[in-house]
Design a protein around this motif. Structure first.
Motif, PDB file in Angstrom:
ATOM      1  N   PRO A 168      26.697  36.593  35.108  1.00  0.00           N
ATOM      2  CA  PRO A 168      27.644  37.018  36.148  1.00  0.00           C
ATOM      3  C   PRO A 168      27.960  35.917  37.169  1.00  0.00           C
ATOM      4  CG  PRO A 168      25.964  38.694  35.818  1.00  0.00           C
ATOM      5  CD  PRO A 168      25.515  37.486  35.064  1.00  0.00           C
ATOM      6  N   LEU A 169      27.122  34.869  37.228  1.00  0.00           N
ATOM      7  CA  LEU A 169      27.364  33.800  38.202  1.00  0.00           C
ATOM      8  C   LEU A 169      27.955  32.543  37.561  1.00  0.00           C
ATOM      9  CD1 LEU A 169      24.121  34.147  40.388  1.00  0.00           C
ATOM     10  CD2 LEU A 169      26.429  34.853  41.016  1.00  0.00           C
ATOM     11  N   LEU A 170      28.352  32.635  36.294  1.00  0.00           N
ATOM     12  CA  LEU A 170      28.887  31.468  35.575  1.00  0.00           C
ATOM     13  C   LEU A 170      30.164  30.929  36.234  1.00  0.00           C
ATOM     14  CD1 LEU A 170      28.472  29.697  33.026  1.00  0.00           C
ATOM     15  CD2 LEU A 170      29.790  31.346  31.736  1.00  0.00           C
ATOM     16  N   TYR A 171      30.952  31.839  36.811  1.00  0.00           N
ATOM     17  CA  TYR A 171      32.231  31.445  37.431  1.00  0.00           C
ATOM     18  C   TYR A 171      32.021  30.474  38.589  1.00  0.00           C
ATOM     19  CZ  TYR A 171      33.178  35.713  34.903  1.00  0.00           C
ATOM     20  OH  TYR A 171      33.232  36.651  33.913  1.00  0.00           O
ATOM     21  N   GLU A 172      30.885  30.626  39.272  1.00  0.00           N
ATOM     22  CA  GLU A 172      30.622  29.801  40.458  1.00  0.00           C
ATOM     23  C   GLU A 172      30.380  28.333  40.123  1.00  0.00           C
ATOM     24  OE1 GLU A 172      29.628  33.705  42.583  1.00  0.00           O
ATOM     25  OE2 GLU A 172      30.259  33.016  40.642  1.00  0.00           O
TER      26      GLU A 172
ATOM     27  N   ARG B 130      49.419  24.317  34.687  1.00  0.00           N
ATOM     28  CA  ARG B 130      49.812  25.670  34.276  1.00  0.00           C
ATOM     29  C   ARG B 130      48.694  26.297  33.438  1.00  0.00           C
ATOM     30  NH1 ARG B 130      55.042  22.945  31.843  1.00  0.00           N
ATOM     31  NH2 ARG B 130      53.260  21.794  31.015  1.00  0.00           N
ATOM     32  N   VAL B 131      48.143  27.380  33.949  1.00  0.00           N
ATOM     33  CA  VAL B 131      46.987  28.018  33.308  1.00  0.00           C
ATOM     34  C   VAL B 131      47.347  29.448  32.901  1.00  0.00           C
ATOM     35  CG1 VAL B 131      44.557  28.667  33.581  1.00  0.00           C
ATOM     36  CG2 VAL B 131      45.438  26.658  34.782  1.00  0.00           C
ATOM     37  N   ALA B 132      47.073  29.763  31.629  1.00  0.00           N
ATOM     38  CA  ALA B 132      47.245  31.149  31.158  1.00  0.00           C
ATOM     39  C   ALA B 132      45.862  31.710  30.844  1.00  0.00           C
ATOM     40  CB  ALA B 132      48.119  31.173  29.913  1.00  0.00           C
ATOM     41  N   ILE B 133      45.563  32.875  31.411  1.00  0.00           N
ATOM     42  CA  ILE B 133      44.272  33.519  31.149  1.00  0.00           C
ATOM     43  C   ILE B 133      44.547  34.813  30.387  1.00  0.00           C
ATOM     44  CG2 ILE B 133      42.239  34.595  32.204  1.00  0.00           C
ATOM     45  CD1 ILE B 133      42.660  32.589  34.558  1.00  0.00           C
ATOM     46  N   VAL B 134      43.985  34.902  29.186  1.00  0.00           N
ATOM     47  CA  VAL B 134      44.250  36.058  28.329  1.00  0.00           C
ATOM     48  C   VAL B 134      43.167  37.112  28.558  1.00  0.00           C
ATOM     49  CG1 VAL B 134      44.634  36.852  25.970  1.00  0.00           C
ATOM     50  CG2 VAL B 134      45.297  34.523  26.619  1.00  0.00           C
ATOM     51  N   GLY B 135      43.588  38.291  29.051  1.00  0.00           N
ATOM     52  CA  GLY B 135      42.647  39.382  29.291  1.00  0.00           C
ATOM     53  C   GLY B 135      42.541  39.711  30.766  1.00  0.00           C
ATOM     54  N   GLY B 136      42.909  40.949  31.124  1.00  0.00           N
ATOM     55  CA  GLY B 136      42.867  41.363  32.527  1.00  0.00           C
ATOM     56  C   GLY B 136      41.644  42.202  32.852  1.00  0.00           C
ATOM     57  N   GLY B 137      40.522  41.904  32.165  1.00  0.00           N
ATOM     58  CA  GLY B 137      39.258  42.566  32.489  1.00  0.00           C
ATOM     59  C   GLY B 137      38.527  41.783  33.565  1.00  0.00           C
ATOM     60  N   TYR B 138      37.218  42.075  33.740  1.00  0.00           N
ATOM     61  CA  TYR B 138      36.423  41.394  34.789  1.00  0.00           C
ATOM     62  C   TYR B 138      36.518  39.885  34.669  1.00  0.00           C
ATOM     63  CZ  TYR B 138      34.191  45.993  34.739  1.00  0.00           C
ATOM     64  OH  TYR B 138      33.970  47.332  34.759  1.00  0.00           O
ATOM     65  N   SER B 139      36.242  39.392  33.469  1.00  0.00           N
ATOM     66  CA  SER B 139      36.159  37.950  33.262  1.00  0.00           C
ATOM     67  C   SER B 139      37.481  37.263  33.599  1.00  0.00           C
ATOM     68  CB  SER B 139      35.768  37.683  31.809  1.00  0.00           C
ATOM     69  OG  SER B 139      35.389  36.352  31.666  1.00  0.00           O
ATOM     70  N   GLY B 140      38.588  37.834  33.109  1.00  0.00           N
ATOM     71  CA  GLY B 140      39.899  37.247  33.368  1.00  0.00           C
ATOM     72  C   GLY B 140      40.244  37.207  34.844  1.00  0.00           C
ATOM     73  N   VAL B 141      39.967  38.314  35.533  1.00  0.00           N
ATOM     74  CA  VAL B 141      40.285  38.405  36.962  1.00  0.00           C
ATOM     75  C   VAL B 141      39.423  37.433  37.773  1.00  0.00           C
ATOM     76  CG1 VAL B 141      40.147  39.925  38.983  1.00  0.00           C
ATOM     77  CG2 VAL B 141      41.170  40.768  36.858  1.00  0.00           C
ATOM     78  N   GLU B 142      38.117  37.390  37.466  1.00  0.00           N
ATOM     79  CA  GLU B 142      37.228  36.498  38.213  1.00  0.00           C
ATOM     80  C   GLU B 142      37.606  35.034  37.991  1.00  0.00           C
ATOM     81  OE1 GLU B 142      33.034  37.958  39.031  1.00  0.00           O
ATOM     82  OE2 GLU B 142      33.381  38.959  37.137  1.00  0.00           O
ATOM     83  N   LEU B 143      37.926  34.692  36.747  1.00  0.00           N
ATOM     84  CA  LEU B 143      38.338  33.316  36.443  1.00  0.00           C
ATOM     85  C   LEU B 143      39.624  32.946  37.172  1.00  0.00           C
ATOM     86  CD1 LEU B 143      37.630  32.961  32.626  1.00  0.00           C
ATOM     87  CD2 LEU B 143      36.907  31.347  34.375  1.00  0.00           C
ATOM     88  N   ALA B 144      40.603  33.857  37.151  1.00  0.00           N
ATOM     89  CA  ALA B 144      41.889  33.586  37.805  1.00  0.00           C
ATOM     90  C   ALA B 144      41.691  33.289  39.292  1.00  0.00           C
ATOM     91  CB  ALA B 144      42.835  34.763  37.614  1.00  0.00           C
TER      92      ALA B 144
ATOM     93  N   GLU C 174      42.128  47.656  43.363  1.00  0.00           N
ATOM     94  CA  GLU C 174      43.069  47.330  44.453  1.00  0.00           C
ATOM     95  C   GLU C 174      42.670  46.022  45.139  1.00  0.00           C
ATOM     96  OE1 GLU C 174      45.996  48.699  45.003  1.00  0.00           O
ATOM     97  OE2 GLU C 174      45.513  49.996  43.294  1.00  0.00           O
ATOM     98  N   ALA C 175      41.370  45.835  45.359  1.00  0.00           N
ATOM     99  CA  ALA C 175      40.895  44.585  45.984  1.00  0.00           C
ATOM    100  C   ALA C 175      41.239  43.389  45.102  1.00  0.00           C
ATOM    101  CB  ALA C 175      39.382  44.653  46.208  1.00  0.00           C
ATOM    102  N   ALA C 176      41.113  43.569  43.788  1.00  0.00           N
ATOM    103  CA  ALA C 176      41.424  42.490  42.839  1.00  0.00           C
ATOM    104  C   ALA C 176      42.916  42.168  42.864  1.00  0.00           C
ATOM    105  CB  ALA C 176      40.983  42.878  41.432  1.00  0.00           C
ATOM    106  N   LYS C 177      43.750  43.231  42.878  1.00  0.00           N
ATOM    107  CA  LYS C 177      45.211  43.009  42.916  1.00  0.00           C
ATOM    108  C   LYS C 177      45.595  42.231  44.170  1.00  0.00           C
ATOM    109  CE  LYS C 177      46.795  47.117  40.378  1.00  0.00           C
ATOM    110  NZ  LYS C 177      47.185  48.504  40.617  1.00  0.00           N
TER     111      LYS C 177
ATOM    112  N   LEU D 237      35.882  37.472  43.735  1.00  0.00           N
ATOM    113  CA  LEU D 237      37.344  37.331  43.761  1.00  0.00           C
ATOM    114  C   LEU D 237      37.698  36.048  44.504  1.00  0.00           C
ATOM    115  CD1 LEU D 237      38.305  41.034  44.577  1.00  0.00           C
ATOM    116  CD2 LEU D 237      38.450  39.904  42.353  1.00  0.00           C
ATOM    117  N   GLY D 238      37.218  34.927  43.963  1.00  0.00           N
ATOM    118  CA  GLY D 238      37.475  33.639  44.587  1.00  0.00           C
ATOM    119  C   GLY D 238      36.277  33.172  45.391  1.00  0.00           C
ATOM    120  N   VAL D 239      36.465  32.071  46.116  1.00  0.00           N
ATOM    121  CA  VAL D 239      35.377  31.496  46.911  1.00  0.00           C
ATOM    122  C   VAL D 239      35.160  32.372  48.149  1.00  0.00           C
ATOM    123  CG1 VAL D 239      34.649  29.467  48.211  1.00  0.00           C
ATOM    124  CG2 VAL D 239      35.873  29.179  46.063  1.00  0.00           C
TER     125      VAL D 239
END
Length: 401
Positions: A54-58, A160-174, A206-209, A346-348
Motif C-alpha cells: 500500500p505504500l509503494l506509491y510513495e 503525457r501519461v495514460a493510466i489504465v484502470g480507475g480502481g485504487y491503484s490507478g487513482v493513487e498513481l494518478a 468524492e474525495a478522489a474525484k 491522494l497525492g503528497v
C-alpha cells in the motif's frame, strides 16, 4: 541390522512472502509449542525483500525510501527461527507433499501455505506487454522510476501519461504522479466502467474525484483500450475509436494467479483461485492452506471476502493459528473478516479514509493512514526504525533549510 526410524521434525512450508505468507510465518514463530516439538518453518519467495504494497506509491514521489517499505526478509526474520529461501517455485506435488524450486532444491512438507499472490496480466490488449508498465512489485516501481527520469531529463513541454484502470491503484498513481510532474504532466485515467472506484465508500470516491480534478487529471469513463503502441494508445468510446499520443502508459487492471497455482489438481473458480473452506484449508487437502489473492474464500458468515492486502493480513493470523491447532490437536477457527475501512493516498500529504465510523480526508487522513500502516509493518523493530525516521526526517529537513 535393523534400522530405527526417528520422527523427523514437522515441516511447514510457506510459499510467497507477501502479507499472507510473511505474517503467517511470523505468527507461527510466536505461538507456544510447549508439548509439541517446534516445527521447522520455511518461507520461500522469489524476491529478497518483503513489500508493504500500500505504500509503494510513495517511492515515486520520494516521500518514502525503499528500506522503509521493502525491508529484506533476512532482517525481518532474524531471531524468529523461520528459515528464508529466495527462489522461484517451479512445481508443487500434492501427492508427494513436495515443493520443487527452480534452483533444483526440493522441500518436503507436512503443512503447506499457498500465498503466492497474483500477477498483473498484460496480455489483455495488443501492445501492452511491450509498451505498458505494470505497478505491483518493487521491480515495477524501479522500471517506472527509470522511465520517468528519462522523460523528465528529455525536458519535453508536456509528459503525457495514460493510466489504465480507475480502481485504487490507478487513482493513487494518478494523484502521486500529478504531484511529482506538476505543470509538466498531462494525465488521463481510463476506466471501462461508468465510474471510478466502483467498490469504494461514497465519501472516498468524492474525495478522489476532488483530488483528481484539482490536479487536472482527465477521466475517460466507459472507455475501452483497444491497443497500445510505442507512443500511442488506441481508445474506444461509444463505438468511436481515437488514437492518442502518449509518452507513458501504466496498466493497473486485473490480477491473475501464477501458472504454478493454475496447474495444481485442486478445485478452482473461473479465475483460477483455489477454493478453500472457512478454516482456509484447501478442499480434500486439509494439510494445505491458501490465502490472499490466490484463494477463493468465504468467511464464517459465508460471505465472499475480497482479495485485498487487508484481508490477507487478517487471514495470516487465522492460518497460523489453524496450522498450530492442527498440529497440537486443538479446534480450528473459521475465518472472520473484520472490515476495518478503506484508506487511499491522494497525492503528497493528502489522503482519504473511511472506516470504523470515521470519515477523514486531507492532511489529517494522510497522517492517520501513515500511523495505521506503521502499526501494520511486520515487526516491532522495523516499526520503531521507520517510525523514528518519520518523526526525525521533517525536523532535519527544517533545520537544513
Amino acid at each position: 541390522m535393523t534400522q530405527t526410524t526417528t520422527k523427523t521434525t514437522t515441516k511447514i512450508c510457506i510459499l510467497g512472502g507477501g502479507f499472507g505468507g510473511l505474517y503467517t510465518a511470523l505468527r507461527l514463530s510466536q505461538l507456544p509449542w510447549e508439548n509439541t516439538p517446534k516445527p521447522e518453518i520455511i518461507l520461500v519467495d522469489q524476491s529478497d525483500r518483503f513489500l508493504f504494497s500500500p505504500l509503494l506509491y510513495e517511492l515515486l514521489t520520494g516521500e518514502l525510501q525503499t528500506w522503509e517499505i521493502a525491508p529484506p526478509y533476512q532482517e525481518l526474520l532474524q531471531g524468529t527461527g523461520v528459515r528464508f529461501h529466495q527462489a522461484t517455485v517451479s512445481e508443487i506435488d500434492t501427492d508427494k507433499q513436495q515443493v520443487q524450486l527452480q534452483d533444483g532444491q526440493k522441500i518436503d512438507y507436512d503443512r503447506l501455505v499457498l500465498a503466492l499472490g497474483g500477477e498483473t496480466p498484460l496480455d489483455l490488449v495488443p501492445g501492452a506487454v511491450n509498451h505498458a508498465y505494470p505497478f505491483r512489485t518493487i521491480t515495477d516501481a524501479y522500471h517506472l522510476e527509470e522511465r520517468l527520469r528519462i522523460l523528465e531529463a528529455s525536458n519535453p513541454e508536456k509528459i503525457r501519461v495514460a493510466i489504465v484502470g480507475g480502481g485504487y491503484s490507478g487513482v493513487e498513481l494518478a494523484c502521486k504522479l500529478a504531484d511529482r510532474l506538476g505543470e509538466k504532466g498531462r494525465f488521463r485515467l481510463i476506466e471501462i466502467g461508468d465510474q471510478i472506484l466502483r467498490n469504494s465508500p461514497e465519501f472516498n470516491r468524492e474525495a478522489a474525484k476532488k483530488a483528481l480534478d484539482a490536479r487536472g487529471v482527465f477521466i475517460d469513463l466507459e472507455t475501452k483500450v483497444l491497443s497500445i503502441g510505442e507512443n500511442t494508445i488506441s481508445l474506444e468510446y461509444k463505438n468511436q475509436v481515437d488514437e492518442i499520443p502518449v509518452d507513458l502508459v501504466i496498466w493497473t487492471i486485473g490480477t491473475r494467479v501464477s501458472p504454478v497455482v493454475k496447474n495444481l489438481p485442486l478445485k478452482q473458480n473461473q479465475r483460477g483461485q483455489i477454493t478453500t473452506t472457512t478454516t482456509l484449508q484447501v478442499l480434500e487437502h486439509p494439510e494445505i492452506f491458501a490465502l490472499g489473492d490466490l484463494a477463493d474464500c468465504k468467511d464464517a458468515e459465508e460471505k465472499q471476502v475480497p482479495a485485498t492486502a487487508q484481508v490477507a493480513f487478517q487471514q495470516a493470523d487465522y492460518t497460523a493459528w489453524n496450522i498450530w491447532a492442527s498440529l497440537t490437536n486443538r479446534p480450528l477457527l473459521p475465518f472472520r473478516y473484520q472490515q476495518l475501512g478503506e484508506m487511499m493516498s491522494l497525492g503528497v500529504d493528502n489522503a482519504t479514509l473511511t472506516g470504523l465510523g470515521v470519515k477523514l480526508d486531507g492532511s489529517l487522513a494522510y497522517i492517520a493512514r501513515r500511523l495505521a500502516y506503521l502499526y501494520r509493518l511486520p515487526t516491532l523493530e522495523h516499526q520503531l526504525k521507520v517510525g523514528f525516521n518519520w518523526l526525525v526526517s521533517p525536523i532535519i529537513k527544517t533545520l537544513s533549510q
